[in-house]
Design a protein around this motif. Structure first.
Motif, PDB file in Angstrom:
ATOM      1  N   CYS A  22     -81.183  12.908   2.168  1.00 46.13           N
ATOM      2  CA  CYS A  22     -80.082  13.282   3.040  1.00 46.13           C
ATOM      3  C   CYS A  22     -80.108  14.762   3.390  1.00 46.13           C
ATOM      4  CB  CYS A  22     -78.758  12.904   2.413  1.00 46.13           C
ATOM      5  SG  CYS A  22     -78.470  13.672   0.819  1.00 46.13           S
ATOM      6  N   GLU A  23     -80.933  15.529   2.684  1.00 43.78           N
ATOM      7  CA  GLU A  23     -80.975  16.968   2.969  1.00 43.78           C
ATOM      8  C   GLU A  23     -82.299  17.391   3.582  1.00 43.78           C
ATOM      9  OE1 GLU A  23     -79.990  19.173  -0.506  1.00 43.78           O
ATOM     10  OE2 GLU A  23     -78.146  18.067  -0.842  1.00 43.78           O
ATOM     11  N   VAL A  24     -83.081  16.415   3.963  1.00 43.21           N
ATOM     12  CA  VAL A  24     -84.413  16.698   4.463  1.00 43.21           C
ATOM     13  C   VAL A  24     -84.411  17.641   5.657  1.00 43.21           C
ATOM     14  CG1 VAL A  24     -86.154  15.579   5.904  1.00 43.21           C
ATOM     15  CG2 VAL A  24     -85.712  14.759   3.616  1.00 43.21           C
ATOM     16  N   ASN A  25     -83.449  17.451   6.513  1.00 45.53           N
ATOM     17  CA  ASN A  25     -83.457  18.237   7.744  1.00 45.53           C
ATOM     18  C   ASN A  25     -82.676  19.545   7.635  1.00 45.53           C
ATOM     19  OD1 ASN A  25     -85.049  16.436   9.284  1.00 45.53           O
ATOM     20  ND2 ASN A  25     -83.298  15.077   9.447  1.00 45.53           N
ATOM     21  N   GLU A  26     -82.244  19.831   6.448  1.00 46.16           N
ATOM     22  CA  GLU A  26     -81.553  21.101   6.273  1.00 46.16           C
ATOM     23  C   GLU A  26     -82.524  22.166   5.790  1.00 46.16           C
ATOM     24  OE1 GLU A  26     -78.095  20.677   3.889  1.00 46.16           O
ATOM     25  OE2 GLU A  26     -77.572  18.765   4.793  1.00 46.16           O
ATOM     26  N   ASP A  27     -82.205  23.387   6.090  1.00 44.41           N
ATOM     27  CA  ASP A  27     -83.060  24.471   5.643  1.00 44.41           C
ATOM     28  C   ASP A  27     -82.972  24.636   4.129  1.00 44.41           C
ATOM     29  OD1 ASP A  27     -83.768  24.920   8.218  1.00 44.41           O
ATOM     30  OD2 ASP A  27     -82.478  26.660   8.499  1.00 44.41           O
ATOM     31  N   ALA A  28     -84.066  25.107   3.571  1.00 45.54           N
ATOM     32  CA  ALA A  28     -84.089  25.396   2.150  1.00 45.54           C
ATOM     33  C   ALA A  28     -84.177  26.902   1.971  1.00 45.54           C
ATOM     34  CB  ALA A  28     -85.283  24.727   1.487  1.00 45.54           C
ATOM     35  N   ALA A  29     -83.502  27.414   0.996  1.00 44.96           N
ATOM     36  CA  ALA A  29     -83.542  28.847   0.758  1.00 44.96           C
ATOM     37  C   ALA A  29     -84.857  29.232   0.095  1.00 44.96           C
ATOM     38  CB  ALA A  29     -82.378  29.261  -0.119  1.00 44.96           C
ATOM     39  N   CYS A  30     -85.469  30.266   0.630  1.00 41.69           N
ATOM     40  CA  CYS A  30     -86.704  30.768   0.036  1.00 41.69           C
ATOM     41  C   CYS A  30     -86.437  31.246  -1.388  1.00 41.69           C
ATOM     42  CB  CYS A  30     -87.225  31.923   0.891  1.00 41.69           C
ATOM     43  SG  CYS A  30     -88.591  32.822   0.144  1.00 41.69           S
TER      44      CYS A  30
END
Ligand SMILES: [Zn+2]
Length: 76
Positions: A22-30
């Motif tokens: 469900c979070e695949v399309n959200e950005d991830a914090a470096c």
């Protein structure tokens, strides 16, 4: 949980994160600089290459471990 590859535009770092679908399309914090990073579309699923036999019989350059037609990281 699938693992995804991200690329940080600020420090040019690639990193991987396990994320729920469900979070695949959200950005991830470096992890280094906390900059929101976009997912890269490459060979992320190839870690499954060792599971389950070898009769995938694709007979081409297709990777049996992912949907990519030309997977450079797993050599399949
Ligand atoms: Zn960064």
């Amino acid at each position: 949980m699938p693992i995804y590859e991200y690329f940080c535009p600020a420090c040019k770092t690639k990193f991987e994160q396990l994320r729920p679908l469900c979070e695949v399309n959200e950005d991830a914090a470096c992890p280094a600089c906390k900059t929101p990073s976009s997912r890269t579309l490459s060979k992320f699923a190839c870690y499954t290459k060792d599971s389950g036999g070898s009769s995938s019989s694709v007979g081409g350059s297709s990777c049996s471990g992912c949907s990519a037609t030309n997977c450079g990281s797993c050599g399949l």
